[in-house]
Design a protein around this motif. Structure first.
Motif, PDB file in Angstrom:
ATOM      1  N   ALA A  87       0.896  -1.286  -0.027  1.00 14.87           N
ATOM      2  CA  ALA A  87       0.077   0.032   0.143  1.00 14.87           C
ATOM      3  C   ALA A  87       1.108   1.196   0.185  1.00 14.87           C
ATOM      4  CB  ALA A  87      -1.160  -0.090   1.184  1.00 14.87           C
ATOM      5  N   VAL A  88       1.909   1.216   0.683  1.00 15.64           N
ATOM      6  CA  VAL A  88       2.918   2.418   0.864  1.00 15.64           C
ATOM      7  C   VAL A  88       3.558   2.648  -0.560  1.00 15.64           C
ATOM      8  CG1 VAL A  88       4.964   3.377   1.529  1.00 15.64           C
ATOM      9  CG2 VAL A  88       3.350   2.008   3.144  1.00 15.64           C
ATOM     10  N   LEU A  89       4.108   1.446  -1.311  1.00 16.95           N
ATOM     11  CA  LEU A  89       4.543   1.637  -2.515  1.00 16.95           C
ATOM     12  C   LEU A  89       3.561   2.309  -3.580  1.00 16.95           C
ATOM     13  CD1 LEU A  89       6.813  -1.703  -2.913  1.00 16.95           C
ATOM     14  CD2 LEU A  89       7.609   0.617  -2.271  1.00 16.95           C
ATOM     15  N   ASP A  90       2.449   1.736  -3.428  1.00 16.30           N
ATOM     16  CA  ASP A  90       1.294   2.050  -4.493  1.00 16.30           C
ATOM     17  C   ASP A  90       0.893   3.508  -4.127  1.00 16.30           C
ATOM     18  OD1 ASP A  90       0.794  -0.403  -5.508  1.00 16.30           O
ATOM     19  OD2 ASP A  90      -1.193  -0.944  -4.445  1.00 16.30           O
ATOM     20  N   SER A  91       1.177   4.141  -3.048  1.00 20.02           N
ATOM     21  CA  SER A  91       0.785   5.243  -2.619  1.00 20.02           C
ATOM     22  C   SER A  91       1.812   6.400  -3.113  1.00 20.02           C
ATOM     23  CB  SER A  91       0.661   5.356  -1.077  1.00 20.02           C
ATOM     24  OG  SER A  91       1.785   5.572  -0.455  1.00 20.02           O
ATOM     25  N   LEU A  92       3.026   5.857  -3.330  1.00 22.96           N
ATOM     26  CA  LEU A  92       4.234   6.531  -3.870  1.00 22.96           C
ATOM     27  C   LEU A  92       4.093   6.326  -5.434  1.00 22.96           C
ATOM     28  CD1 LEU A  92       6.640   5.858  -1.037  1.00 22.96           C
ATOM     29  CD2 LEU A  92       5.586   8.073  -1.390  1.00 22.96           C
ATOM     30  N   GLY A  93       3.455   5.736  -6.066  1.00 27.90           N
ATOM     31  CA  GLY A  93       3.416   5.427  -7.423  1.00 27.90           C
ATOM     32  C   GLY A  93       4.744   4.705  -7.906  1.00 27.90           C
ATOM     33  N   ILE A  94       5.183   3.880  -6.931  1.00 28.01           N
ATOM     34  CA  ILE A  94       6.292   2.903  -7.276  1.00 28.01           C
ATOM     35  C   ILE A  94       5.937   1.451  -7.711  1.00 28.01           C
ATOM     36  CG2 ILE A  94       8.376   1.832  -6.302  1.00 28.01           C
ATOM     37  CD1 ILE A  94       8.511   4.190  -4.336  1.00 28.01           C
ATOM     38  N   GLU A  95       6.348   1.075  -8.842  1.00 29.49           N
ATOM     39  CA  GLU A  95       5.962  -0.180  -9.505  1.00 29.49           C
ATOM     40  C   GLU A  95       7.025  -1.135  -9.071  1.00 29.49           C
ATOM     41  OE1 GLU A  95       3.323  -1.053 -10.734  1.00 29.49           O
ATOM     42  OE2 GLU A  95       2.447   0.940 -10.525  1.00 29.49           O
ATOM     43  N   ARG A  96       8.459  -0.761  -8.984  1.00 32.37           N
ATOM     44  CA  ARG A  96       9.508  -1.839  -8.641  1.00 32.37           C
ATOM     45  C   ARG A  96      10.332  -1.123  -7.649  1.00 32.37           C
ATOM     46  NH1 ARG A  96       9.889  -5.872 -12.455  1.00 32.37           N
ATOM     47  NH2 ARG A  96      12.075  -6.181 -11.954  1.00 32.37           N
ATOM     48  N   ALA A  97      10.836  -1.937  -6.756  1.00 28.76           N
ATOM     49  CA  ALA A  97      11.652  -1.448  -5.646  1.00 28.76           C
ATOM     50  C   ALA A  97      12.789  -2.546  -5.313  1.00 28.76           C
ATOM     51  CB  ALA A  97      10.966  -0.964  -4.317  1.00 28.76           C
ATOM     52  N   ASP A  98      13.887  -2.132  -4.994  1.00 26.75           N
ATOM     53  CA  ASP A  98      14.727  -3.098  -4.277  1.00 26.75           C
ATOM     54  C   ASP A  98      14.104  -3.255  -2.668  1.00 26.75           C
ATOM     55  OD1 ASP A  98      16.360  -3.021  -6.171  1.00 26.75           O
ATOM     56  OD2 ASP A  98      17.643  -1.770  -5.735  1.00 26.75           O
ATOM     57  N   GLY A  99      14.581  -4.329  -2.120  1.00 24.61           N
ATOM     58  CA  GLY A  99      13.971  -4.610  -0.791  1.00 24.61           C
ATOM     59  C   GLY A  99      15.253  -5.017   0.057  1.00 24.61           C
ATOM     60  N   TYR A 100      15.201  -4.559   1.532  1.00 26.43           N
ATOM     61  CA  TYR A 100      16.100  -5.111   2.400  1.00 26.43           C
ATOM     62  C   TYR A 100      15.410  -5.125   3.478  1.00 26.43           C
ATOM     63  CZ  TYR A 100      20.382  -4.878   5.387  1.00 26.43           C
ATOM     64  OH  TYR A 100      21.320  -5.353   6.461  1.00 26.43           O
ATOM     65  N   GLY A 101      15.055  -6.548   3.956  1.00 25.67           N
ATOM     66  CA  GLY A 101      14.184  -6.912   5.254  1.00 25.67           C
ATOM     67  C   GLY A 101      14.950  -7.682   6.332  1.00 25.67           C
ATOM     68  N   THR A 102      14.995  -7.297   7.571  1.00 27.19           N
ATOM     69  CA  THR A 102      15.417  -8.108   8.424  1.00 27.19           C
ATOM     70  C   THR A 102      14.568  -8.685   9.490  1.00 27.19           C
ATOM     71  OG1 THR A 102      16.082  -6.053   9.598  1.00 27.19           O
ATOM     72  CG2 THR A 102      17.665  -6.531   8.331  1.00 27.19           C
TER      73      THR A 102
END
Length: 266
Positions: A87-102
């Motif tokens: 939902a956050v990525l959608d709100s920012l209009g970001i279709e693709r993103a790198d991810g770093y999860g811990t």
């Protein structure tokens, strides 16, 4: 849904079940969503976020139940927390993103990668019956009745002795969000405990790097082999924390590839 801005750093997104999730985005470049561990807020990343400034636009969010996001009584699971991030990525209009999860952030990112290919990925363990659990002594130290004893045990597990000597007063941002109500904290614990992506992991198509330390007791290193054996396009990297270095910083200072996983935290 368009974001509305409270100040220059905090914005809001609304999920499909009408939960308001706060998030912060800064700098420019390739989007990188940072997903923190169980029962923590965006401050989890304060020590390493600047390391990505030259190459990435970093995005952090407050999962439901944390920070200034809504705190519902129920509805907590790693798939649902993944929807918060989407939902956050959608709100920012970001279709693709790198991810770093811990830690739990990595569990959340597994679901993002499974259900939203090309978005983001991060890992700690696959969960379920195949995951390698922390040893009994660690479990007992975190199950003590005295909250201060639990906090001290978690501090000792999260930070190296040398770092604690130099930073005894903190801040210690990986020990939990103090603003969380008990029901939300319990919801996060159940979400992490019930996480299980074993059957879904082979469907992940994003190139995946698993970062881990061979000294971490909260998430045993043997989980790395389990993940690498299930995710098709995987590389792994082990590191031994340098004296005086928090385990999160050791992994976080490495450049992020297209998708990043980490099993370095709770």
């Amino acid at each position: 849904m368009p974001t509305t801005t409270e100040d220059h750093s905090t914005s809001y997104a609304r999920t499909d079940d009408r939960i308001v999730v706060t998030h912060r985005s800064r700098d420019t470049g390739r989007p990188l969503v940072l997903l923190d561990g169980q029962a923590n807020n965006h401050h989890w990343w304060d020590g390493v976020r600047g390391d990505f400034d030259k190459t990435h636009r970093t995005i952090t969010l407050g999962y439901r139940g944390t920070g200034t996001s809504d705190k519902p009584r129920d509805g907590y699971s790693t798939p649902r927390l993944a929807q918060d991030a989407v939902a956050v990525l959608d709100s920012l209009g970001i279709e693709r993103a790198d991810g770093y999860g811990t830690s739990m952030g990595g569990q959340v990112a597994q679901w993002i990668a499974v259900r939203h290919p090309g978005r983001a990925l991060g890992c700690t363990s696959p969960g379920g019956p195949y995951a390698v659990e922390r040893d009994t002594s660690v479990r007992r130290s975190l199950a003590q009745a005295d909250p201060e004893a639990v906090r001290q045990a978690l501090t000792d597990l999260m930070y190296s002795p040398g770092w604690l000597v130099r930073h005894s007063a903190g801040p210690h941002h990986t020990l939990g969000d103090p603003t969380m109500p008990p029901l939300a904290r319990c919801g996060h614990l159940l979400a992490s405990d019930r996480h299980n992506t074993w059957e879904a992991l082979p469907s992940i198509t994003a190139p995946t790097l698993i970062l881990h330390t061979d000294h971490h007791r909260l998430t045993p290193a043997r989980n790395v082999a389990l993940l690498a054996g299930r995710i098709p396009d995987t590389r792994t990297h082990f590191s031994s924390p340098e004296p005086g270095t928090p385990t999160s910083r050791k992994a976080g200072r490495r450049p992020a590839p297209r998708s990043v996983t980490s099993s370095a935290e709770r």
